[in-house]
Design a protein around this motif. Structure first.
Motif, PDB file in Angstrom:
ATOM      1  N   VAL A 166       0.857  -1.183   0.000  1.00  0.00           N
ATOM      2  CA  VAL A 166       0.000   0.000   0.000  1.00  0.00           C
ATOM      3  C   VAL A 166       0.890   1.228   0.000  1.00  0.00           C
ATOM      4  CG1 VAL A 166      -1.811   1.265   1.222  1.00  0.00           C
ATOM      5  CG2 VAL A 166      -1.775  -1.231   1.280  1.00  0.00           C
ATOM      6  N   VAL A 167       0.568   2.218  -0.813  1.00  0.00           N
ATOM      7  CA  VAL A 167       1.355   3.447  -0.883  1.00  0.00           C
ATOM      8  C   VAL A 167       0.456   4.645  -0.596  1.00  0.00           C
ATOM      9  CG1 VAL A 167       2.808   4.939  -2.301  1.00  0.00           C
ATOM     10  CG2 VAL A 167       2.930   2.448  -2.575  1.00  0.00           C
ATOM     11  N   ASP A 168       0.815   5.398   0.433  1.00  0.00           N
ATOM     12  CA  ASP A 168       0.164   6.673   0.691  1.00  0.00           C
ATOM     13  C   ASP A 168       0.786   7.687  -0.267  1.00  0.00           C
ATOM     14  OD1 ASP A 168      -0.644   9.168   1.610  1.00  0.00           O
ATOM     15  OD2 ASP A 168      -0.697   8.537   3.702  1.00  0.00           O
ATOM     16  N   ASN A 169       0.011   8.116  -1.249  1.00  0.00           N
ATOM     17  CA  ASN A 169       0.508   8.975  -2.322  1.00  0.00           C
ATOM     18  C   ASN A 169       0.100  10.438  -2.128  1.00  0.00           C
ATOM     19  OD1 ASN A 169       2.086   8.986  -4.680  1.00  0.00           O
ATOM     20  ND2 ASN A 169       0.303   8.920  -6.015  1.00  0.00           N
ATOM     21  N   THR A 170      -0.217  10.792  -0.886  1.00  0.00           N
ATOM     22  CA  THR A 170      -0.739  12.126  -0.600  1.00  0.00           C
ATOM     23  C   THR A 170       0.235  13.219  -0.997  1.00  0.00           C
ATOM     24  OG1 THR A 170      -2.127  11.321   1.216  1.00  0.00           O
ATOM     25  CG2 THR A 170      -1.561  13.664   1.234  1.00  0.00           C
ATOM     26  N   PHE A 171       1.505  13.083  -0.627  1.00  0.00           N
ATOM     27  CA  PHE A 171       2.480  14.138  -0.890  1.00  0.00           C
ATOM     28  C   PHE A 171       2.842  14.221  -2.376  1.00  0.00           C
ATOM     29  CE2 PHE A 171       4.773  15.062   3.395  1.00  0.00           C
ATOM     30  CZ  PHE A 171       3.562  15.379   3.966  1.00  0.00           C
ATOM     31  N   ALA A 172       3.014  13.086  -3.030  1.00  0.00           N
ATOM     32  CA  ALA A 172       3.429  13.088  -4.437  1.00  0.00           C
ATOM     33  C   ALA A 172       2.280  13.460  -5.358  1.00  0.00           C
ATOM     34  CB  ALA A 172       4.000  11.736  -4.832  1.00  0.00           C
ATOM     35  N   THR A 173       1.057  13.060  -5.011  1.00  0.00           N
ATOM     36  CA  THR A 173      -0.162  13.188  -5.811  1.00  0.00           C
ATOM     37  C   THR A 173      -0.074  12.296  -7.056  1.00  0.00           C
ATOM     38  OG1 THR A 173       0.307  14.968  -7.422  1.00  0.00           O
ATOM     39  CG2 THR A 173      -0.205  15.645  -5.156  1.00  0.00           C
ATOM     40  N   PRO A 174      -1.205  12.050  -7.725  1.00  0.00           N
ATOM     41  CA  PRO A 174      -1.155  11.229  -8.941  1.00  0.00           C
ATOM     42  C   PRO A 174      -0.343  11.872 -10.059  1.00  0.00           C
ATOM     43  CG  PRO A 174      -3.418  11.493  -8.155  1.00  0.00           C
ATOM     44  CD  PRO A 174      -2.588  12.449  -7.382  1.00  0.00           C
ATOM     45  N   LEU A 175      -0.099  13.172  -9.964  1.00  0.00           N
ATOM     46  CA  LEU A 175       0.699  13.838 -10.999  1.00  0.00           C
ATOM     47  C   LEU A 175       2.186  13.643 -10.775  1.00  0.00           C
ATOM     48  CD1 LEU A 175      -1.293  17.195 -11.311  1.00  0.00           C
ATOM     49  CD2 LEU A 175      -1.575  15.076 -12.604  1.00  0.00           C
ATOM     50  N   GLY A 176       2.583  13.298  -9.558  1.00  0.00           N
ATOM     51  CA  GLY A 176       3.994  13.095  -9.255  1.00  0.00           C
ATOM     52  C   GLY A 176       4.450  11.666  -9.451  1.00  0.00           C
ATOM     53  N   GLN A 177       3.577  10.710  -9.146  1.00  0.00           N
ATOM     54  CA  GLN A 177       3.906   9.291  -9.345  1.00  0.00           C
ATOM     55  C   GLN A 177       2.626   8.483  -9.345  1.00  0.00           C
ATOM     56  OE1 GLN A 177       6.474   8.183  -6.048  1.00  0.00           O
ATOM     57  NE2 GLN A 177       4.815   8.206  -4.572  1.00  0.00           N
ATOM     58  N   GLN A 178       2.663   7.339 -10.021  1.00  0.00           N
ATOM     59  CA  GLN A 178       1.538   6.398 -10.047  1.00  0.00           C
ATOM     60  C   GLN A 178       2.026   5.063  -9.480  1.00  0.00           C
ATOM     61  OE1 GLN A 178       2.169   8.094 -13.313  1.00  0.00           O
ATOM     62  NE2 GLN A 178       0.959   9.710 -12.382  1.00  0.00           N
ATOM     63  N   PRO A 179       1.860   4.852  -8.183  1.00  0.00           N
ATOM     64  CA  PRO A 179       2.384   3.637  -7.550  1.00  0.00           C
ATOM     65  C   PRO A 179       1.839   2.336  -8.123  1.00  0.00           C
ATOM     66  CG  PRO A 179       1.903   5.287  -5.891  1.00  0.00           C
ATOM     67  CD  PRO A 179       1.339   5.796  -7.173  1.00  0.00           C
ATOM     68  N   LEU A 180       0.601   2.341  -8.617  1.00  0.00           N
ATOM     69  CA  LEU A 180       0.060   1.107  -9.186  1.00  0.00           C
ATOM     70  C   LEU A 180       0.873   0.668 -10.398  1.00  0.00           C
ATOM     71  CD1 LEU A 180      -3.797   1.767  -9.010  1.00  0.00           C
ATOM     72  CD2 LEU A 180      -2.354   0.539  -7.366  1.00  0.00           C
ATOM     73  N   VAL A 188      -3.482   5.067  -1.475  1.00  0.00           N
ATOM     74  CA  VAL A 188      -4.405   5.857  -0.661  1.00  0.00           C
ATOM     75  C   VAL A 188      -4.004   7.325  -0.728  1.00  0.00           C
ATOM     76  CG1 VAL A 188      -4.863   3.927   0.894  1.00  0.00           C
ATOM     77  CG2 VAL A 188      -3.100   5.590   1.499  1.00  0.00           C
ATOM     78  N   HIS A 189      -4.995   8.183  -0.580  1.00  0.00           N
ATOM     79  CA  HIS A 189      -4.788   9.634  -0.561  1.00  0.00           C
ATOM     80  C   HIS A 189      -5.589  10.249   0.572  1.00  0.00           C
ATOM     81  CE1 HIS A 189      -2.794  10.352  -4.465  1.00  0.00           C
ATOM     82  NE2 HIS A 189      -3.544   9.373  -4.929  1.00  0.00           N
ATOM     83  N   SER A 190      -5.016  11.249   1.206  1.00  0.00           N
ATOM     84  CA  SER A 190      -5.823  12.195   1.956  1.00  0.00           C
ATOM     85  C   SER A 190      -6.121  13.334   0.990  1.00  0.00           C
ATOM     86  CB  SER A 190      -5.081  12.718   3.194  1.00  0.00           C
ATOM     87  OG  SER A 190      -5.844  13.736   3.797  1.00  0.00           O
ATOM     88  N   ALA A 191      -7.300  13.321   0.401  1.00  0.00           N
ATOM     89  CA  ALA A 191      -7.696  14.387  -0.520  1.00  0.00           C
ATOM     90  C   ALA A 191      -7.941  15.692   0.216  1.00  0.00           C
ATOM     91  CB  ALA A 191      -8.939  13.975  -1.298  1.00  0.00           C
ATOM     92  N   THR A 192      -7.961  15.631   1.524  1.00  0.00           N
ATOM     93  CA  THR A 192      -7.989  16.826   2.364  1.00  0.00           C
ATOM     94  C   THR A 192      -6.847  17.758   2.010  1.00  0.00           C
ATOM     95  OG1 THR A 192      -8.860  15.442   4.152  1.00  0.00           O
ATOM     96  CG2 THR A 192      -7.966  17.592   4.774  1.00  0.00           C
ATOM     97  N   LYS A 193      -5.731  17.169   1.567  1.00  0.00           N
ATOM     98  CA  LYS A 193      -4.494  17.918   1.377  1.00  0.00           C
ATOM     99  C   LYS A 193      -4.389  18.481  -0.051  1.00  0.00           C
ATOM    100  CE  LYS A 193      -3.289  16.332   5.539  1.00  0.00           C
ATOM    101  NZ  LYS A 193      -4.220  15.233   5.825  1.00  0.00           N
TER     102      LYS A 193
END
Length: 350
Positions: A166-180, A188-193
């Motif tokens: 599982v990768v928390d991708n909150t800091f990188a965002t989908p524009l920075g990296q796609q872990p899948l 997972v993302h905290s879209a709050t951020k």
């Protein structure tokens, strides 16, 4: 619409919109709990709403999987843990989001699982954990120390073993990296951020390529009632539309400020992974860091991150982050003029 040929920037703007003639350009807020019988939806907690579906479509296209929206970022972690068998073993970074480690610690205290904290920089320990753990929880970059973990190496090591990565991708965002695409099982993302981007909502997201895993996560959301609000889903999708330009501008400012901070005599260390809007810088102890946070006028002294406004926080004051270097300040760079931000920092740094 076929998004195969579109860039991530275009997908962030175009995905999740109504397409038929006469429909609204934006997916509207749909504040509904129940639907007329006989259709695809009956009750929103179980079947979702059009507001959630639009956001999930857009994030799913960006991450390359099936997305599920939750009430908050920590609700996504709870849903993932909910899938684990009793007695499961979980590897998690020693420096990572305190809420996640707190949730794992609570489950461990109740005999639900065993949580093992690993140093983010110890790749050998992570690849070994991929062979013995049931769940390998990664953050990259980590919160708040901004360590980078080789996601692909860990995912490759987990192949053929039971471990889910599982990768928390909150800091990188989908524009920075796609872990899948790197081999992870769940993002997972905290879209709050950064996805929401305006410090005005709570919302979380999971994404996975595995349809059965996606269904299990949705079932966990239903079972635990961790459903997002219609307004929050709408705001998160609206925030996503501007994420490409916000992230580009904030990253440019962060790079400039990281360089300036590294040259300041009162700053003992700067942690910046080379991209993104997050910086961590260290001062000589807690008292010096607290004085800087209190002395800022433009930059806000507040928790959370990823908004259009710049914020700082000395993370070690939190009980869950007491092991973080006492003088470490987490700095979320916003959209203010970088020269103004630097003048504010200079004044506070003395």
């Amino acid at each position: 619409m076929d998004f195969e040929d579109w860039s991530p920037r275009t997908r962030a703007v175009a995905a999740g919109r109504p397409q038929e003639p006469g429909e609204p350009l934006n997916t509207p807020i749909v504040p509904v709990s129940t639907f007329h019988a006989g259709g695809a939806r009956a009750y929103s907690r179980e079947d979702g709403t059009p507001s959630w579906a639009a956001l999930e479509e857009a994030i799913g296209l960006l991450e390359g999987g099936h997305a599920t929206a939750f009430a908050s970022g920590i609700a996504t972690a709870a849903a993932v843990i909910d899938l684990l068998p009793v007695g499961a073993e979980v590897a998690v970074p020693r420096f990572s989001y305190a809420g996640t480690r707190g949730l794992l610690g609570h489950a461990a205290k109740n005999g639900r699982l065993r949580a093992v904290e690993l140093e983010p920089s110890d790749l050998a320990a992570w690849t070994a954990a991929a062979e013995w753990a049931d769940l390998v929880w990664l953050e990259s970059p980590t919160n708040p120390t901004l360590d980078v973990i080789d996601i692909k190496a860990v995912a490759d090591a987990a192949e053929g073993h039971l471990a889910k990565v599982v990768v928390d991708n909150t800091f990188a965002t989908p524009l920075g990296q796609q872990p899948l695409a790197l081999g992870a099982d769940i993002v997972v993302h905290s879209a709050t951020k950064l996805i929401g981007g305006h410090s005005d909502l709570l919302l979380g997201l999971t994404v996975t390529k595995d349809e059965e895993l996606a269904k299990a996560l949705r079932d966990a959301r239903t079972r635990n009632g961790a459903t997002p609000g219609a307004l929050e889903a709408y705001l998160a999708l609206r925030g996503l539309r501007t994420l490409p330009v916000r992230l580009t501008e904030a990253s440019r400012s962060a790079e400039f400020l990281a360089e300036r901070l590294g040259q300041h005599p009162n700053v003992t260390r700067v942690r910046y992974p080379g991209s993104g809007q997050m910086i961590a810088f260290e001062l000589d102890g807690a008292e010096a860091a607290d004085a800087v946070c209190a002395g800022l006028r433009l930059i806000r002294h507040a928790t959370s991150l990823g908004g259009v406004e710049s914020c700082v926080e000395r993370r070690a004051w939190l009980a869950g982050d007491a092991h973080v270097p006492p003088g470490l300040v987490r700095f979320s760079v916003g959209l203010e003029d970088p020269e103004d931000l630097w003048r504010d920092l200079q004044r506070a740094l003395g």
